[in-house]
Design a protein around this motif. Sequence first.
Motif, mmCIF file in Angstrom:
data_model
loop_
_atom_site.group_PDB
_atom_site.id
_atom_site.type_symbol
_atom_site.label_atom_id
_atom_site.label_comp_id
_atom_site.label_asym_id
_atom_site.label_seq_id
_atom_site.Cartn_x
_atom_site.Cartn_y
_atom_site.Cartn_z
ATOM 1 N N TYR A 25 0.942 0.184 5.542
ATOM 2 C CA TYR A 25 2.267 0.081 4.939
ATOM 3 C C TYR A 25 3.205 -0.629 5.904
ATOM 4 C CZ TYR A 25 6.619 1.365 2.609
ATOM 5 O OH TYR A 25 7.835 1.328 1.976
ATOM 6 N N CYS A 67 -4.684 1.745 2.462
ATOM 7 C CA CYS A 67 -4.128 0.619 1.698
ATOM 8 C C CYS A 67 -3.672 1.112 0.335
ATOM 9 C CB CYS A 67 -5.185 -0.460 1.493
ATOM 10 S SG CYS A 67 -5.937 -1.045 3.005
ATOM 11 N N ALA A 68 -2.714 0.399 -0.251
ATOM 12 C CA ALA A 68 -2.259 0.700 -1.605
ATOM 13 C C ALA A 68 -1.664 -0.552 -2.222
ATOM 14 C CB ALA A 68 -1.217 1.815 -1.587
ATOM 15 N N GLU A 69 -1.814 -0.695 -3.520
ATOM 16 C CA GLU A 69 -1.237 -1.837 -4.214
ATOM 17 C C GLU A 69 0.276 -1.892 -3.981
ATOM 18 O OE1 GLU A 69 -1.013 -3.798 -8.686
ATOM 19 O OE2 GLU A 69 -1.888 -1.822 -8.434
ATOM 20 N N PHE A 70 0.898 -0.735 -3.899
ATOM 21 C CA PHE A 70 2.336 -0.632 -3.674
ATOM 22 C C PHE A 70 2.780 -1.359 -2.401
ATOM 23 C CE2 PHE A 70 5.767 1.701 -1.503
ATOM 24 C CZ PHE A 70 6.796 1.531 -2.420
ATOM 25 N N TYR A 71 1.915 -1.439 -1.412
ATOM 26 C CA TYR A 71 2.264 -2.078 -0.141
ATOM 27 C C TYR A 71 2.402 -3.591 -0.296
ATOM 28 C CZ TYR A 71 0.508 2.356 1.863
ATOM 29 O OH TYR A 71 0.268 3.660 2.175
ATOM 30 N N ALA A 72 1.814 -4.163 -1.350
ATOM 31 C CA ALA A 72 1.916 -5.592 -1.660
ATOM 32 C C ALA A 72 1.428 -6.485 -0.526
ATOM 33 C CB ALA A 72 3.349 -5.956 -2.058
ATOM 34 N N ASN A 73 0.405 -6.029 0.181
ATOM 35 C CA ASN A 73 -0.141 -6.846 1.280
ATOM 36 C C ASN A 73 -1.666 -6.951 1.201
ATOM 37 O OD1 ASN A 73 -0.881 -4.281 2.064
ATOM 38 N ND2 ASN A 73 0.244 -4.288 3.996
ATOM 39 N N GLU A 74 -2.205 -6.810 -0.009
ATOM 40 C CA GLU A 74 -3.662 -6.817 -0.176
ATOM 41 C C GLU A 74 -4.301 -8.085 0.376
ATOM 42 O OE1 GLU A 74 -1.490 -6.435 -2.761
ATOM 43 O OE2 GLU A 74 -2.196 -4.927 -4.162
ATOM 44 N N LYS A 75 -3.661 -9.233 0.124
ATOM 45 C CA LYS A 75 -4.230 -10.508 0.579
ATOM 46 C C LYS A 75 -4.325 -10.533 2.104
ATOM 47 C CE LYS A 75 -3.817 -15.465 0.057
ATOM 48 N NZ LYS A 75 -3.147 -16.333 0.974
#
Length: 90
Positions: A25, A67-75
């Motif tokens: 995060y 990790c979480a989609e909410f963090y918006a840093n998957e890439k």
Amino acid sequence: AMVTSVPTVKLNDGRSHPVVGYGTYKVGVVPASASSAVAAGTTATEAVNPADCVAKALELGYRFLDCAEFYANEKAVGEGIAASGVPREQ
């Protein structure tokens, strides 16, 4: 130095899972300290490459990434994993 042994917990399905993880995060953002921000009259932050942060965490021995989609840093997290060279099995 890379950690070669990380404490784990045995899951119900028999697999082991690391008990210590690296949280992603806001990874890559280093906030200015509260005291320096007040003194300078700014709340600016110094950004670093999140992929580099994740790759470094894996290099140091972390094998559990929160990790979480909410963090918006998957890439960036994926890029860090790929750059680390750590096999998927780990």
